[in-house]
Each structure stands twice: as C-alpha cells, then as structure tokens.
Design an enzyme around this catalytic site. Structure first.
Site, PDB file in Angstrom:
ATOM      1  N   ASP A 153     105.838  36.776 -33.868  1.00 27.45           N
ATOM      2  CA  ASP A 153     105.596  37.524 -35.211  1.00 27.45           C
ATOM      3  C   ASP A 153     106.489  36.893 -36.433  1.00 27.45           C
ATOM      4  OD1 ASP A 153     104.028  39.149 -36.809  1.00 27.45           O
ATOM      5  OD2 ASP A 153     104.070  40.982 -35.491  1.00 27.45           O
ATOM      6  N   ASP A 208      96.526  41.168 -40.697  1.00 27.50           N
ATOM      7  CA  ASP A 208      95.977  42.043 -39.606  1.00 27.50           C
ATOM      8  C   ASP A 208      94.578  42.242 -40.174  1.00 27.50           C
ATOM      9  OD1 ASP A 208      98.458  41.721 -38.766  1.00 27.50           O
ATOM     10  OD2 ASP A 208      98.795  43.761 -38.455  1.00 27.50           O
TER      11      ASP A 208
END
Ligand code: GLA
Length: 399
Positions: A153, A208
């Site tokens: 990430d 997201d």
C-alpha cells in the site's frame, strides 16, 4: 593507476544509480490476471484466524477454487501494533494465536496460495507498522511463512519516490528467493502503469472501490470503469491494471453484481472477491463462478477490453480473445429496461492495441450468451434484445 581506478568508478556511477530504481520481479507469475479473495472489503481490520479458516473452507466448498480462484489474501490489520525487539513483524497474538506460519500452512493445505499485506510507508493505512526501512527483513519473514502474494500500500509515504519505494520492495522479494505476486496499491497517483511493469504484477489504477453503482463523487463501479479504458495498452500477461477488488455479494442489486463482474472480466482485471464466503446466496455463487465469464477474464492473450461505442446509455465493449474469438458486452447504464437492436454488419470494429479488425460483413460469428448459456444465432442477423437496468448482455463470438 589511480586515474584508471577513478575512471572505472565514474563509469559505473550511472549503472549504480539505475540499479537503485530498477527492479526485476519474478517473471512467469500472473500470466493471466490473479484470482482470489481478500479480507478488506467486508472485514477491514476485524479479522482473526477462526473466521479466516472458515473462509478458507468455504473458498473450497463453494466451488470458488474449482472455478480458478487461487490466492487467499489477508489485508490490513493482521499484525501487532509494534515490531518485536529484533524489528520483526509479529502477527497479532489475539487474532492469530497459532501464528502466521500455521495459518499459511492451513491455506496451503487446502491447495490454495497465501497472500499478505503491508505498506511502503512508515505505517499501514490502518496505522499498523509499515515496511519503510525494513523491506529486506520483511521479505525474508514473508518467504519463511510461505507467502505467495504481497499487496503493498501507499499510506504514510509522503516523502517517498513511488518508483524507488516499490522497486526496493520488489528487489527485497527477489532477494528473499520465494516467488511472490507483487501487487502495487498506490491508487494510480504516480502513474504506475508507466514504470511498474518490471517491478510488480498488478497495480491499482484508482482509489478504493465503494459498493455502489454510480454514486456522486465516489469510486462506485461506473466511476472506476470510466477511468480504465485509456490505460489498456499498459496491461498484458504478467502485468495488469487493477481497478480494485470485487464488491459482488456485498449489497449491489443482482443486475449490478452481474454487470460489475462482467465488466471486470472485460477489463482483464484481477478478480479478487471481497465478500463473506460463508453467507453467499446461490446468485452470488453463480456470478463469481461463471466459468464462461471467467474464461473471458483469463484469456491467454491478456488483452484488456475496450469501449467501442455508446448508444442511448448502452455501452458496447469488445475484448479480443484467443483463436480469433471475441467477447462482447452490452452494458445498460440506465435505470430503465432497454429494447436494443444491434446490426453487427453495420458496425465493423477495429482496435489498434491488439490489431483487431472485425468486419461482420465479411466474417460472421456464432453467438454464445455467457449468462443464459444459450446459443443466440449468428452475427449475420441483427441482434434484438432487452437489457435490464444496470445489467449486461455478454457474449462470446466464435467463427
Ligand atoms: C488502502 C487500500 C485498501 C486497503 C486499505 C487497508 O485504502 O487501497 O485496498 O488495503 O488501505 O487499510
């Protein structure tokens, strides 16, 4: 002599500088888009070994494994809040009392591959210890656990250069010696499609996903879809655009779930389910395990599909497949049923990325309906069909 030595050093400086930012990932992995399950979309950090073992069991029992899903991936929240005295990451002892190696063994014991998550920054997005400064140590630990897939990430990474940070982790994985699919998750902020082909196997292209069809200002299914088409030339076997994990079974309508899944298959997207596998309806299972849709996604040519036309809120997408087959998807974006007529012969199709030239006047194709499993005649006659709201018609065309 000293002069000669100096010259030699100067000669190698560009090579050393290059080396810093370049990486050579494990090749031959993810030759088709990775398929699996990831804990984030439903559970966020509320994961534990008991629940996850049930999920692994259902992964197999539901038919997902037989349909081609392979990677069982833990997202954020698996670790303790601090590294141990030697700087090692530790699985949260309350969530994973048997430890992470035992959990990885459980996953492998079911014939699946095991994936895990961390972050290039100093912390993960949920505030757990990040990898910055520990790349080689973490990669060795993952290798010792038997990790096969790493999602990496981009939180708490403000000071970092993305290409360098991801190349460092890629090199660390290579050095640790265990092949792992490397999934870059920096949300497309630094255009990873332009530099990550040798570093990783997939890269997120957006922020997201949100489980909605078309919600104002958010990354719903339609908003993400809109942002994929211009990236298609960057995808191919071993290196994929990732429009984020699936929300199938998480609350969209049945039509929307079917359309979301179909479009991800048309995009040659990684298929990472994100629903509670213990509570799947028959319809959800049927969507996630539709082998004909999956074979479009997993086609060995690895060409990302493209939007060819749009008529009255119906988008028409094509994806070239092996053996000169074609996948076609008619996507009804509107909330009304559409009576749809499409005269193939009046609509030749061409694609500069794959070299496709499809002239339906010269070549007619048999039509197979991927969702109803019916043979729908051939492209010699115009197609007449109703398409439900937020739904698709998806076909495989063969000569
Ligand atoms: C980021 C990622 C998500 C998920 C969370 C975990 O938001 O994009 O996919 O991994 O972090 O905290």
């Amino acid at each position: 002599m000293r002069n000669y030595f100096l010259k030699l050093v100067l000669l190698f400086i560009p090579v050393l500088v290059q080396y810093k930012a370049d990486a050579q990932k494990f090749e031959g992995l993810a030759m088709t888009p990775p398929m699996g399950w990831n804990s984030w979309n439903t559970f966020q950090t509320k994961i534990d070994e008991k629940m996850l073992r049930e999920m692994v069991d259902q992964f197999v029992a539901s038919g997902m494994k037989d349909a081609g899903y392979e990677y069982f991936v833990l997202d954020d929240g698996w670790m303790a809040r601090e590294r141990d005295g030697e700087g090692r990451l530790v699985a949260d002892p309350l969530k994973f009392p048997s430890g992470m190696k035992a959990f990885a063994d459980y996953v492998h014991g079911k014939g699946l591959k095991f994936g895990i998550y961390n972050c290039a920054g100093t912390k993960t997005c949920a505030g757990y210890p990040g990898t910055r400064g520990y790349e080689y140590q973490d990669a060795r630990l993952y290798a010792s656990w038997g990790v096969d897939y790493l999602k990496f990430d981009w939180c708490y990474a403000e000071q970092l250069n993305a290409k360098e940070a991801y190349a460092t982790m890629s090199n660390a994985i290579k050095k640790a010696g265990r092949p792992m699919v490397f999934s870059l998750c920096e949300w497309g902020n630094n255009r990873p499609w332009e530099w990550a082909k040798d570093i990783g196997h997939l890269w997120r292209t957006t922020g997201d996903i949100v489980k909605c069809w078309d919600c104002e200002g958010k990354n719903g299914v339609m908003a993400i879809l809109k942002r994929q088409d211009h990236l298609r030339q960057y995808a191919g076997p071993g290196h994929w655009n990732d429009p984020d994990m699936l929300e199938v079974g998480n609350g969209l309508s049945l039509n929307e779930d079917r359309a979301h899944f179909s479009m991800w298959c048309m995009l040659a997207a990684p298929l990472m389910a994100g629903n509670d596998l213990r509570k799947m309806s028959e319809e959800t299972i049927a969507i996630l395990t539709n082998k004909d849709a999956i074979s479009v996604d997993q086609d060995p040519l690895g060409v990302q599909g493209f939007k060819w036309a749009e008529r009255d809120s119906v988008e028409i997408w094509f994806k070239p497949l092996k053996d000169d087959h074609l996948a076609v998807c008619f996507l009804n974006k509107s909330s009304k049923v559409k009576d749809f007529v499409y005269d193939w012969k009046m609509n030749a199709v061409a694609d500069s990325v794959s070299g496709l030239k499809g002239d339906f006047k010269k070549q007619s194709y048999h039509i197979f309906n991927i969702w109803t499993k019916e043979k729908n005649g051939s492209t010699a006659k115009p197609l007449r069909a109703k398409i439900g709201p937020h739904d698709v018609l998806m076909f495989r065309l063969s000569r």
